[in-house]
Structure formats: C-alpha cells, structure tokens
Design a protein around this motif. Sequence first.
Motif, PDB file in Angstrom:
ATOM      1  N   TYR A  45       0.792  -1.085   0.082  1.00 22.25           N
ATOM      2  CA  TYR A  45       0.045  -0.012  -0.031  1.00 22.25           C
ATOM      3  C   TYR A  45       0.649   1.208   0.054  1.00 22.25           C
ATOM      4  O   TYR A  45       0.492   2.261  -0.528  1.00 22.25           O
ATOM      5  CB  TYR A  45      -0.727   0.021   1.117  1.00 22.25           C
ATOM      6  N   SER A  46       2.154   1.263   0.702  1.00 22.82           N
ATOM      7  CA  SER A  46       2.726   2.446   0.921  1.00 22.82           C
ATOM      8  C   SER A  46       3.434   2.730  -0.520  1.00 22.82           C
ATOM      9  O   SER A  46       4.048   3.972  -0.606  1.00 22.82           O
ATOM     10  CB  SER A  46       3.570   2.264   1.697  1.00 22.82           C
ATOM     11  N   HIS A  47       3.500   1.754  -1.538  1.00 24.36           N
ATOM     12  CA  HIS A  47       4.253   2.033  -2.899  1.00 24.36           C
ATOM     13  C   HIS A  47       3.131   2.558  -3.675  1.00 24.36           C
ATOM     14  O   HIS A  47       3.520   2.612  -4.936  1.00 24.36           O
ATOM     15  CB  HIS A  47       4.708   0.708  -3.469  1.00 24.36           C
ATOM     16  N   ARG A  53      -4.310   6.902  -5.636  1.00 22.33           N
ATOM     17  CA  ARG A  53      -4.939   7.242  -4.420  1.00 22.33           C
ATOM     18  C   ARG A  53      -5.833   8.243  -4.508  1.00 22.33           C
ATOM     19  O   ARG A  53      -6.713   8.219  -3.636  1.00 22.33           O
ATOM     20  CB  ARG A  53      -3.879   7.649  -3.200  1.00 22.33           C
ATOM     21  N   CYS A  62      -3.715  -5.011  -1.162  1.00 18.94           N
ATOM     22  CA  CYS A  62      -2.012  -4.735  -1.729  1.00 18.94           C
ATOM     23  C   CYS A  62      -1.022  -5.906  -1.316  1.00 18.94           C
ATOM     24  O   CYS A  62      -1.585  -6.631  -0.600  1.00 18.94           O
ATOM     25  CB  CYS A  62      -1.898  -3.456  -1.010  1.00 18.94           C
ATOM     26  N   GLU A  67      -2.083  -7.263   2.313  1.00 22.02           N
ATOM     27  CA  GLU A  67      -2.748  -6.033   3.036  1.00 22.02           C
ATOM     28  C   GLU A  67      -4.085  -5.790   2.342  1.00 22.02           C
ATOM     29  O   GLU A  67      -4.214  -5.949   1.147  1.00 22.02           O
ATOM     30  CB  GLU A  67      -1.795  -4.699   2.709  1.00 22.02           C
ATOM     31  N   TRP A  74      -8.358  -1.380   8.146  1.00 20.57           N
ATOM     32  CA  TRP A  74      -7.626  -2.335   7.786  1.00 20.57           C
ATOM     33  C   TRP A  74      -8.271  -3.529   8.234  1.00 20.57           C
ATOM     34  O   TRP A  74      -8.327  -3.867   9.441  1.00 20.57           O
ATOM     35  CB  TRP A  74      -6.041  -2.249   8.496  1.00 20.57           C
ATOM     36  N   LYS A  77      -3.077  -6.805   7.538  1.00 22.81           N
ATOM     37  CA  LYS A  77      -1.765  -6.310   7.355  1.00 22.81           C
ATOM     38  C   LYS A  77      -0.725  -7.080   7.768  1.00 22.81           C
ATOM     39  O   LYS A  77      -0.394  -7.495   8.801  1.00 22.81           O
ATOM     40  CB  LYS A  77      -1.872  -4.995   7.935  1.00 22.81           C
ATOM     41  N   GLU A 104       7.724  -1.461   4.131  1.00 22.48           N
ATOM     42  CA  GLU A 104       7.005  -0.210   4.109  1.00 22.48           C
ATOM     43  C   GLU A 104       7.792   1.080   3.911  1.00 22.48           C
ATOM     44  O   GLU A 104       8.846   1.421   4.298  1.00 22.48           O
ATOM     45  CB  GLU A 104       6.638  -0.031   5.838  1.00 22.48           C
ATOM     46  N   ASP A 105       7.060   1.723   2.892  1.00 26.07           N
ATOM     47  CA  ASP A 105       7.716   3.017   2.377  1.00 26.07           C
ATOM     48  C   ASP A 105       9.078   3.042   1.462  1.00 26.07           C
ATOM     49  O   ASP A 105       9.503   3.954   1.155  1.00 26.07           O
ATOM     50  CB  ASP A 105       8.082   3.988   3.416  1.00 26.07           C
ATOM     51  N   CYS A 132       9.192   7.109  -2.293  1.00 26.32           N
ATOM     52  CA  CYS A 132      10.002   6.158  -1.342  1.00 26.32           C
ATOM     53  C   CYS A 132      11.499   6.029  -1.364  1.00 26.32           C
ATOM     54  O   CYS A 132      11.879   6.493  -2.450  1.00 26.32           O
ATOM     55  CB  CYS A 132       9.265   4.967  -2.093  1.00 26.32           C
ATOM     56  N   HIS A 143      12.704  -0.944   8.432  1.00 22.58           N
ATOM     57  CA  HIS A 143      11.192  -1.156   8.389  1.00 22.58           C
ATOM     58  C   HIS A 143      10.656  -2.355   7.789  1.00 22.58           C
ATOM     59  O   HIS A 143      11.577  -3.158   7.478  1.00 22.58           O
ATOM     60  CB  HIS A 143      10.801   0.040   7.221  1.00 22.58           C
TER      61      HIS A 143
END
Length: 260
Positions: A45-47, A53, A62, A67, A74, A77, A104-105, A132, A143
């Motif tokens: 999701y963070s990508h 979005r 995701c 996720e 949520w 996850k 993450e990220d 990112c 992370h």
Amino acid sequence: MVIFFDIDGTLIDDTTQVIPQSTVDSIHALVAAGHIPVVNTGRPYSHVDPRVRLMPFAGWICAGGQEVLLQGKWLKKQVVPMEWMPTMIHEVRKNNLQVVYEAEDGFYLDGDYSNKHPEILRQSDLIRKIDCYVRDISEGIHHDVVKFCVFDIPESNRADFVKAMEPWFDAIDRRGMAEFLIKGNSKAAGMQMVLDAVGCAVSDTMAFGDSGNDLPMLKAAGIGVCMGNGVQEAKDAADYVTKTVLEDGIFHALKHFNLI
C-alpha cells in the motif's frame, strides 16, 4: 457489482507510466452508478502511486493480498517476520539471485545481489519518483519487509531458492523473475475478504489484470478482463480481452458490459 483493478499494466501503462484520463473518468463513473471499485495490486500500500490514491476506490488489496484496506479500515496487514530475514538473505546470495525487498515506504537492496538486473534499476527509479526510499540492507533494516521479488541472471539457481522458501512463501513465476508472498495469500484471497465484508457474491464481480500474478483474481472473478497489453497466460485465463491501457481498455470493457 464489485470491480477489482490491478495497477501496473492495467490502471497505469508500464512503459510510459501514463494513466489515461478515460480510466480516471471510468472509476468515477462506476461510483456514480453505484458500483464498488477496489484496487488489487502486488504493490504494498505504501508504494501505490499518488495518482491512483486520488481516485475514489472503496478498497485496497495490496501486496498480493497481504494487506487489505476497506473504507479506511484495515482488515489485514501481514509483514515478513524479521527472524526470517537472515535465512532469506543467505539463500538469495547462495543461489546467485538478484533481489528487491519491498518494505514499508520503500525498497531494500543487497549490494551486488541487486545491481545486475535492469528491472531492479527501473523499479528503483520509479519508486523514488513517488517519494519512497531505496536503501541497502548493509545500512540495517529499519522498516517491515512486506514481500520480495527475485530476478534471474545466467548464474542463478531459482529452483533451489524456491524450494528453500517453500515452508514460508508461495512463489509466483513471472517470466525471468518470481514474486514471493507469505503462504496462503493471493489476489483472489484478498478479493474474498473484501466480498465477505461487503456481502457480495463472487458471481457479481469483475476483475481487470494483465500479468501472471493476476491469474488467481481473473479466474476467481465473475468476469475476468485482461488488458490488450497483457501476457498470453492472462489473456487465456480471462473471459474477455479488452484494448490496451493507452487505447482506453478499461473504459471500453466497462462500456462493453454496460457498467458505465
């Protein structure tokens, strides 16, 4: 109806990174018509691209189903347990693979085990463009790692690596690379979680995809739609093959089935 959309090669053209305006308009039109559009992507999701979005998706499946986010809540996850990482890293190096750890990220790379494949360089450039990070594991892993992909080079031994990962991960073969999801996860499993939450039968669904990791959702959906730019195995699995991303394939398919 609940309609599921892959991102890369489906919402976004892989080569140009363009999202046709007709695609954006189609997602808004689905919502206006009372349908439920949901993203179903291999990306964590963070990508997810910020442009995606901004579209009015009700849900987000995701990381290949690891996720699941529905209407801001949520439902699931799942990340790779940190204690698995030393074995994963050792086996990648032992089998001479090229690797991207999707965290993450951002991305974690592994020195010489990430710098010999052009697709890793391409993906790293794309991920930086959406703010990112791309870091090397030598700097430490700070992370959670969500999933990972390996890429073949001539000296790779992917078969032995897949066997070593089998207790923990399901491998998705994708023409010269493989995507690894924690066992029991898939785009189809993520779909079912969303359908259970909204009270919708699988027969009242449609799914759009283009690649090997879309096969489970194309087969599971009431109607599976492959983009015209999709791989042959995805086309074979689909009920309908539409035009390419840049030829407004999503718009044409939704019109064909009278959903907008």
